[in-house]
Design a protein around this motif. Structure first.
Motif, PDB file in Angstrom:
ATOM      1  N   MET A   1      55.628  39.481  37.144  1.00  0.00           N
ATOM      2  CA  MET A   1      54.397  39.105  37.811  1.00  0.00           C
ATOM      3  C   MET A   1      53.497  40.334  38.008  1.00  0.00           C
ATOM      4  SD  MET A   1      52.817  36.590  38.997  1.00  0.00           S
ATOM      5  CE  MET A   1      51.491  36.196  40.045  1.00  0.00           C
ATOM      6  N   ARG A   2      54.102  41.445  38.390  1.00  0.00           N
ATOM      7  CA  ARG A   2      53.334  42.655  38.643  1.00  0.00           C
ATOM      8  C   ARG A   2      52.707  43.171  37.345  1.00  0.00           C
ATOM      9  NH1 ARG A   2      55.722  48.258  41.115  1.00  0.00           N
ATOM     10  NH2 ARG A   2      53.786  49.406  40.933  1.00  0.00           N
ATOM     11  N   ARG A   3      53.445  43.055  36.245  1.00  0.00           N
ATOM     12  CA  ARG A   3      52.948  43.508  34.946  1.00  0.00           C
ATOM     13  C   ARG A   3      51.757  42.656  34.506  1.00  0.00           C
ATOM     14  NH1 ARG A   3      55.142  42.817  29.165  1.00  0.00           N
ATOM     15  NH2 ARG A   3      54.184  44.589  28.124  1.00  0.00           N
ATOM     16  N   LYS A   4      51.828  41.345  34.699  1.00  0.00           N
ATOM     17  CA  LYS A   4      50.742  40.445  34.327  1.00  0.00           C
ATOM     18  C   LYS A   4      49.479  40.746  35.130  1.00  0.00           C
ATOM     19  CE  LYS A   4      53.455  36.578  32.663  1.00  0.00           C
ATOM     20  NZ  LYS A   4      53.726  35.143  32.788  1.00  0.00           N
ATOM     21  N   ALA A   5      49.641  41.052  36.386  1.00  0.00           N
ATOM     22  CA  ALA A   5      48.498  41.380  37.232  1.00  0.00           C
ATOM     23  C   ALA A   5      47.845  42.681  36.777  1.00  0.00           C
ATOM     24  CB  ALA A   5      48.931  41.483  38.694  1.00  0.00           C
ATOM     25  N   LEU A   6      48.664  43.665  36.414  1.00  0.00           N
ATOM     26  CA  LEU A   6      48.138  44.932  35.933  1.00  0.00           C
ATOM     27  C   LEU A   6      47.379  44.742  34.621  1.00  0.00           C
ATOM     28  CD1 LEU A   6      47.916  47.975  36.307  1.00  0.00           C
ATOM     29  CD2 LEU A   6      50.101  48.197  35.076  1.00  0.00           C
ATOM     30  N   ILE A   7      47.942  43.943  33.720  1.00  0.00           N
ATOM     31  CA  ILE A   7      47.265  43.663  32.451  1.00  0.00           C
ATOM     32  C   ILE A   7      45.933  42.963  32.704  1.00  0.00           C
ATOM     33  CG2 ILE A   7      47.401  42.268  30.348  1.00  0.00           C
ATOM     34  CD1 ILE A   7      50.418  42.885  30.302  1.00  0.00           C
ATOM     35  N   LEU A   8      45.915  42.022  33.604  1.00  0.00           N
ATOM     36  CA  LEU A   8      44.687  41.297  33.935  1.00  0.00           C
ATOM     37  C   LEU A   8      43.629  42.240  34.514  1.00  0.00           C
ATOM     38  CD1 LEU A   8      43.203  38.581  34.195  1.00  0.00           C
ATOM     39  CD2 LEU A   8      44.160  38.429  36.507  1.00  0.00           C
ATOM     40  N   ILE A   9      44.029  43.097  35.421  1.00  0.00           N
ATOM     41  CA  ILE A   9      43.086  44.038  36.033  1.00  0.00           C
ATOM     42  C   ILE A   9      42.528  45.008  34.992  1.00  0.00           C
ATOM     43  CG2 ILE A   9      42.917  45.991  37.628  1.00  0.00           C
ATOM     44  CD1 ILE A   9      44.852  44.460  39.458  1.00  0.00           C
ATOM     45  N   LEU A  10      43.389  45.515  34.116  1.00  0.00           N
ATOM     46  CA  LEU A  10      42.925  46.435  33.068  1.00  0.00           C
ATOM     47  C   LEU A  10      42.015  45.725  32.067  1.00  0.00           C
ATOM     48  CD1 LEU A  10      46.159  48.525  32.416  1.00  0.00           C
ATOM     49  CD2 LEU A  10      44.081  49.248  33.599  1.00  0.00           C
TER      50      LEU A  10
ATOM     51  N   ILE B   1      40.072  43.122  32.670  1.00  0.00           N
ATOM     52  CA  ILE B   1      38.789  42.900  33.348  1.00  0.00           C
ATOM     53  C   ILE B   1      37.985  44.194  33.394  1.00  0.00           C
ATOM     54  CG2 ILE B   1      37.719  42.373  35.588  1.00  0.00           C
ATOM     55  CD1 ILE B   1      39.980  40.307  35.997  1.00  0.00           C
ATOM     56  N   GLY B   2      38.653  45.293  33.648  1.00  0.00           N
ATOM     57  CA  GLY B   2      37.983  46.595  33.663  1.00  0.00           C
ATOM     58  C   GLY B   2      37.424  46.964  32.308  1.00  0.00           C
ATOM     59  N   ALA B   3      38.184  46.681  31.241  1.00  0.00           N
ATOM     60  CA  ALA B   3      37.714  46.992  29.885  1.00  0.00           C
ATOM     61  C   ALA B   3      36.491  46.148  29.535  1.00  0.00           C
ATOM     62  CB  ALA B   3      38.835  46.766  28.873  1.00  0.00           C
ATOM     63  N   VAL B   4      36.549  44.870  29.817  1.00  0.00           N
ATOM     64  CA  VAL B   4      35.418  43.986  29.535  1.00  0.00           C
ATOM     65  C   VAL B   4      34.204  44.406  30.354  1.00  0.00           C
ATOM     66  CG1 VAL B   4      34.574  41.608  29.745  1.00  0.00           C
ATOM     67  CG2 VAL B   4      36.844  42.040  28.809  1.00  0.00           C
ATOM     68  N   GLY B   5      34.406  44.710  31.619  1.00  0.00           N
ATOM     69  CA  GLY B   5      33.305  45.163  32.474  1.00  0.00           C
ATOM     70  C   GLY B   5      32.715  46.480  31.992  1.00  0.00           C
TER      71      GLY B   5
END
Length: 60
Positions: free
Chosen positions: A1-10, A12-16
């Protein structure tokens, strides 16, 4: 779960980050285009003023 959240945050940051970069390029291009338009208008105005001034000098 923690890995999925980190991937999602990264992700979103890349797209932004890319979106921010593209918007910066767009606004810079608009600014440069406006500056060029202002320069062309200034050159044309000065040329027209020279033509009118030379026409007045030729009039008796």
């Amino acid at each position: 779960m923690r890995r999925k959240a980190l991937i999602l945050i990264l992700a979103i940051g890349a797209v932004g980050g890319f979106a921010s970069g593209f918007m910066g390029c767009h606004h810079r291009g608009m600014h440069e285009r406006q500056a060029f338009d202002d320069h062309v208008a200034d050159v044309c105005t000065r040329a027209a003023e020279r033509v009118h001034a030379s026409a007045r000098e030729k009039m008796p």
